[in-house]
Motif scaffolding. Sequence first.
Motif, PDB file in Angstrom:
ATOM      1  N   PHE A  60       0.927  -1.124   0.046  1.00 62.53           N
ATOM      2  CA  PHE A  60      -0.047   0.197   0.088  1.00 62.53           C
ATOM      3  C   PHE A  60       0.860   1.442  -0.013  1.00 62.53           C
ATOM      4  O   PHE A  60       0.896   2.148  -0.841  1.00 62.53           O
ATOM      5  N   SER A  64       1.556   4.066  -2.835  1.00 64.18           N
ATOM      6  CA  SER A  64       0.367   4.904  -2.265  1.00 64.18           C
ATOM      7  C   SER A  64      -0.257   5.811  -3.227  1.00 64.18           C
ATOM      8  O   SER A  64      -1.576   6.137  -3.102  1.00 64.18           O
ATOM      9  N   TRP A  67      -2.689   3.918  -5.328  1.00 64.45           N
ATOM     10  CA  TRP A  67      -3.803   3.555  -4.920  1.00 64.45           C
ATOM     11  C   TRP A  67      -4.823   5.040  -4.898  1.00 64.45           C
ATOM     12  O   TRP A  67      -6.089   4.924  -5.087  1.00 64.45           O
ATOM     13  N   ILE A 194      -8.715   3.636   2.850  1.00 61.42           N
ATOM     14  CA  ILE A 194      -7.628   4.064   2.263  1.00 61.42           C
ATOM     15  C   ILE A 194      -6.894   5.242   3.333  1.00 61.42           C
ATOM     16  O   ILE A 194      -6.023   5.213   3.632  1.00 61.42           O
TER      17      ILE A 194
END
Length: 253
Positions: A60, A64, A67, A194
């Motif tokens: 993640f 990042s 995402w 998130i």
Amino acid sequence: MAAIGRIVDNLADFWRRSYTRAYLACLFLFITFLGSFFKKKELVPESYFSNSRNVLNVYFVKISWGWTLGLLLPFILLSNTYKKPWTFVLKRLTSLPVATLIWYFCTEAFCLIEEITGSCYESDTMQVIHGNITTKAACRKAGFIWDGFDISGHSFILAYSALVIVEEMMAVSHIPSSDRNVFLNCLYIALNVIVAIWLLMFTSTSIYFHDFWHKLLGTFFGIMGWCVTYVVCFPKFSLPGLPPKESEEKKDP
């Protein structure tokens, strides 16, 4: 499906308040100070998150921005089209290139600062310096350690991404529950998840990694990137402008 709708309604009601989003920026600064204090005093024991190979960091945080863009792009397309012309949607989509430019410029600047302020050492004791090796890449290739002023890219990107996301999520507030489809609701919940992950990993970074000033500057630039765009510039210009909001916002008690 009704349960998902209620979750979205509750989250949207929480984030629609401007002071909530401002408090989030303050929270990042608070975590930076508190986490750095814990790190210096060694008050928090080693844990799963103190290992940089933990799942959330590898899959993640390391990607990042991917995402963030991957979830925001379809979300902006769906949420900004409600009772709005496509010209408005296209304008709003330009917020992503703007944010990407800020991300790219800052991360490149951080790398350059580390490069020009660093030196190559044989080990983490910093006792034997290799002055003939003048670049970070060459130093690491030789199996040594490069030590420079390393502004925390993690602190920057996690704070900046979270602040950008919560601003863009405001678009849900102008769409009645009955007009939202399942996909949009799921995207909205995913964005909230998130943001929660970014907060968790930001806290982990503050407690276990980097020096105080490295984290503080990274956090500061993340907050400034959000402030310059969503607080100062976007409200003044229609391109990209701010996300649509409900026409008559509920008054805060």
